[in-house]
Write a protein that holds these residues in place. Sequence first.
Motif, PDB file in Angstrom:
ATOM      1  N   PRO A  26       4.039  -7.286   2.425  1.00  0.00           N
ATOM      2  CA  PRO A  26       4.654  -7.729   1.162  1.00  0.00           C
ATOM      3  C   PRO A  26       4.642  -6.691   0.038  1.00  0.00           C
ATOM      4  O   PRO A  26       5.355  -6.852  -0.952  1.00  0.00           O
ATOM      5  CB  PRO A  26       3.797  -8.948   0.766  1.00  0.00           C
ATOM      6  CG  PRO A  26       3.188  -9.421   2.051  1.00  0.00           C
ATOM      7  CD  PRO A  26       2.916  -8.167   2.816  1.00  0.00           C
ATOM      8  N   VAL A  27       3.838  -5.623   0.172  1.00  0.00           N
ATOM      9  CA  VAL A  27       3.713  -4.668  -0.930  1.00  0.00           C
ATOM     10  C   VAL A  27       4.256  -3.287  -0.596  1.00  0.00           C
ATOM     11  O   VAL A  27       4.010  -2.323  -1.321  1.00  0.00           O
ATOM     12  CB  VAL A  27       2.239  -4.548  -1.396  1.00  0.00           C
ATOM     13  CG1 VAL A  27       1.808  -5.824  -2.083  1.00  0.00           C
ATOM     14  CG2 VAL A  27       1.308  -4.212  -0.241  1.00  0.00           C
ATOM     15  N   ILE A  28       5.006  -3.158   0.501  1.00  0.00           N
ATOM     16  CA  ILE A  28       5.614  -1.872   0.843  1.00  0.00           C
ATOM     17  C   ILE A  28       7.140  -2.002   0.887  1.00  0.00           C
ATOM     18  O   ILE A  28       7.683  -3.107   0.814  1.00  0.00           O
ATOM     19  CB  ILE A  28       5.096  -1.334   2.193  1.00  0.00           C
ATOM     20  CG1 ILE A  28       5.468  -2.292   3.337  1.00  0.00           C
ATOM     21  CG2 ILE A  28       3.602  -1.070   2.122  1.00  0.00           C
ATOM     22  CD1 ILE A  28       5.196  -1.720   4.720  1.00  0.00           C
ATOM     23  N   ALA A 169      -0.226   9.795  -0.294  1.00  0.00           N
ATOM     24  CA  ALA A 169      -0.986   9.345  -1.457  1.00  0.00           C
ATOM     25  C   ALA A 169      -2.438   9.788  -1.413  1.00  0.00           C
ATOM     26  O   ALA A 169      -3.001  10.197  -2.435  1.00  0.00           O
ATOM     27  CB  ALA A 169      -0.908   7.824  -1.561  1.00  0.00           C
ATOM     28  N   ASP A 170      -3.062   9.724  -0.234  1.00  0.00           N
ATOM     29  CA  ASP A 170      -4.511   9.898  -0.158  1.00  0.00           C
ATOM     30  C   ASP A 170      -4.965  11.226   0.416  1.00  0.00           C
ATOM     31  O   ASP A 170      -6.152  11.435   0.628  1.00  0.00           O
ATOM     32  CB  ASP A 170      -5.125   8.768   0.677  1.00  0.00           C
ATOM     33  CG  ASP A 170      -4.653   8.781   2.127  1.00  0.00           C
ATOM     34  OD1 ASP A 170      -3.660   9.477   2.417  1.00  0.00           O
ATOM     35  OD2 ASP A 170      -5.265   8.092   2.961  1.00  0.00           O
ATOM     36  N   ARG A 171      -4.033  12.146   0.662  1.00  0.00           N
ATOM     37  CA  ARG A 171      -4.410  13.421   1.271  1.00  0.00           C
ATOM     38  C   ARG A 171      -4.360  14.563   0.266  1.00  0.00           C
ATOM     39  O   ARG A 171      -3.443  14.652  -0.570  1.00  0.00           O
ATOM     40  CB  ARG A 171      -3.475  13.733   2.441  1.00  0.00           C
ATOM     41  CG  ARG A 171      -3.609  12.778   3.608  1.00  0.00           C
ATOM     42  CD  ARG A 171      -4.979  12.849   4.270  1.00  0.00           C
ATOM     43  NE  ARG A 171      -5.306  14.179   4.730  1.00  0.00           N
ATOM     44  CZ  ARG A 171      -4.915  14.671   5.909  1.00  0.00           C
ATOM     45  NH1 ARG A 171      -4.184  13.927   6.719  1.00  0.00           N
ATOM     46  NH2 ARG A 171      -5.274  15.891   6.266  1.00  0.00           N
ATOM     47  N   VAL A 224       1.408   5.384   2.614  1.00  0.00           N
ATOM     48  CA  VAL A 224       0.183   4.673   2.251  1.00  0.00           C
ATOM     49  C   VAL A 224      -0.416   4.060   3.516  1.00  0.00           C
ATOM     50  O   VAL A 224       0.238   3.963   4.549  1.00  0.00           O
ATOM     51  CB  VAL A 224       0.460   3.567   1.201  1.00  0.00           C
ATOM     52  CG1 VAL A 224       0.934   4.187  -0.107  1.00  0.00           C
ATOM     53  CG2 VAL A 224       1.503   2.574   1.717  1.00  0.00           C
ATOM     54  N   HIS A 225      -1.684   3.660   3.419  1.00  0.00           N
ATOM     55  CA  HIS A 225      -2.383   3.127   4.589  1.00  0.00           C
ATOM     56  C   HIS A 225      -3.041   1.798   4.259  1.00  0.00           C
ATOM     57  O   HIS A 225      -3.676   1.650   3.213  1.00  0.00           O
ATOM     58  CB  HIS A 225      -3.436   4.117   5.076  1.00  0.00           C
ATOM     59  CG  HIS A 225      -2.864   5.457   5.456  1.00  0.00           C
ATOM     60  ND1 HIS A 225      -2.121   5.646   6.590  1.00  0.00           N
ATOM     61  CD2 HIS A 225      -2.907   6.656   4.823  1.00  0.00           C
ATOM     62  CE1 HIS A 225      -1.740   6.913   6.661  1.00  0.00           C
ATOM     63  NE2 HIS A 225      -2.194   7.545   5.592  1.00  0.00           N
ATOM     64  N   ALA A 234      -5.541  -0.783  -2.660  1.00  0.00           N
ATOM     65  CA  ALA A 234      -5.086   0.517  -3.148  1.00  0.00           C
ATOM     66  C   ALA A 234      -3.562   0.583  -3.157  1.00  0.00           C
ATOM     67  O   ALA A 234      -2.961   1.125  -4.091  1.00  0.00           O
ATOM     68  CB  ALA A 234      -5.662   1.635  -2.279  1.00  0.00           C
ATOM     69  N   ILE A 235      -2.925   0.014  -2.128  1.00  0.00           N
ATOM     70  CA  ILE A 235      -1.461  -0.002  -2.086  1.00  0.00           C
ATOM     71  C   ILE A 235      -0.915  -0.788  -3.267  1.00  0.00           C
ATOM     72  O   ILE A 235       0.085  -0.394  -3.896  1.00  0.00           O
ATOM     73  CB  ILE A 235      -0.954  -0.615  -0.766  1.00  0.00           C
ATOM     74  CG1 ILE A 235      -1.350   0.267   0.416  1.00  0.00           C
ATOM     75  CG2 ILE A 235       0.573  -0.753  -0.796  1.00  0.00           C
ATOM     76  CD1 ILE A 235      -0.994  -0.335   1.765  1.00  0.00           C
TER      77      ILE A 235
END
Length: 246
Positions: A26-28, A169-171, A224-225, A234-235
Amino acid sequence: MALKLNCDLGESFGSWTMGLDESVMPVIDQANIACGFHGGDPVTMLKTLELAKANNVEIGAHPAYPDLVGFGRRSMKMSSAELEASLLYQVAAIDGMAASMGLTLSYVKPHGALYNDMMAQPDVRKAIMKAIASYHRPLKLMLQATPDHQSHQNEAAAMGLEVLFEAFADRCYADDGKLLARSIDGAVHNREKMLAQVKQLVDEGTLTTYSGHTLAINADTLCVHGDNIEGVKAIEAIKAIVSGKV
């Protein structure tokens, strides 16, 4: 134009569960769906497509080396012909399933070692581009946004292929625009650094490298993961930044 959020999904297999797909979807904006070679099975693929349809999420194929045991994280020596056929096989599988549900596959994002090899080895990248360009209808290729993005775009254009450039995002990034090796301390950002990187990318179109240099990134989508609850939260925070709510 706002960055889209993409996430690797549908990677469960049999009784083994990977990720929190129902919470993430739902958030991507874009779901990269495993095609059975590194994760995913026919039932999982259908369930993931149903989730994407229910949440109006764009769908892409997430093909890999034929490495189910290693989750597609090991490079494999394959001829160009083998690699092209393998990609067509996987893309056709998820595309056919999607079509049977009234959905349209729109892009391809290679997984794991295949993605890394695509970015590092011109022959692998050429085989991937050739396979996707030969598909019976247009599909976009998602690959990493680097300072070489123009040359990669030219390679794709020469084959009549449209590309999507993605950032992570996280790398943490090296000065040359490549992702910092996971073996190096600080290669994966904590939540605070991750959100700061996303904010900088959205506001300025740049990110700060491991050594402190500013690197311009031309990205269409952000990876994102959602492997755990904290990842899902986080997403949601990233979504707020990208949508301009923060």
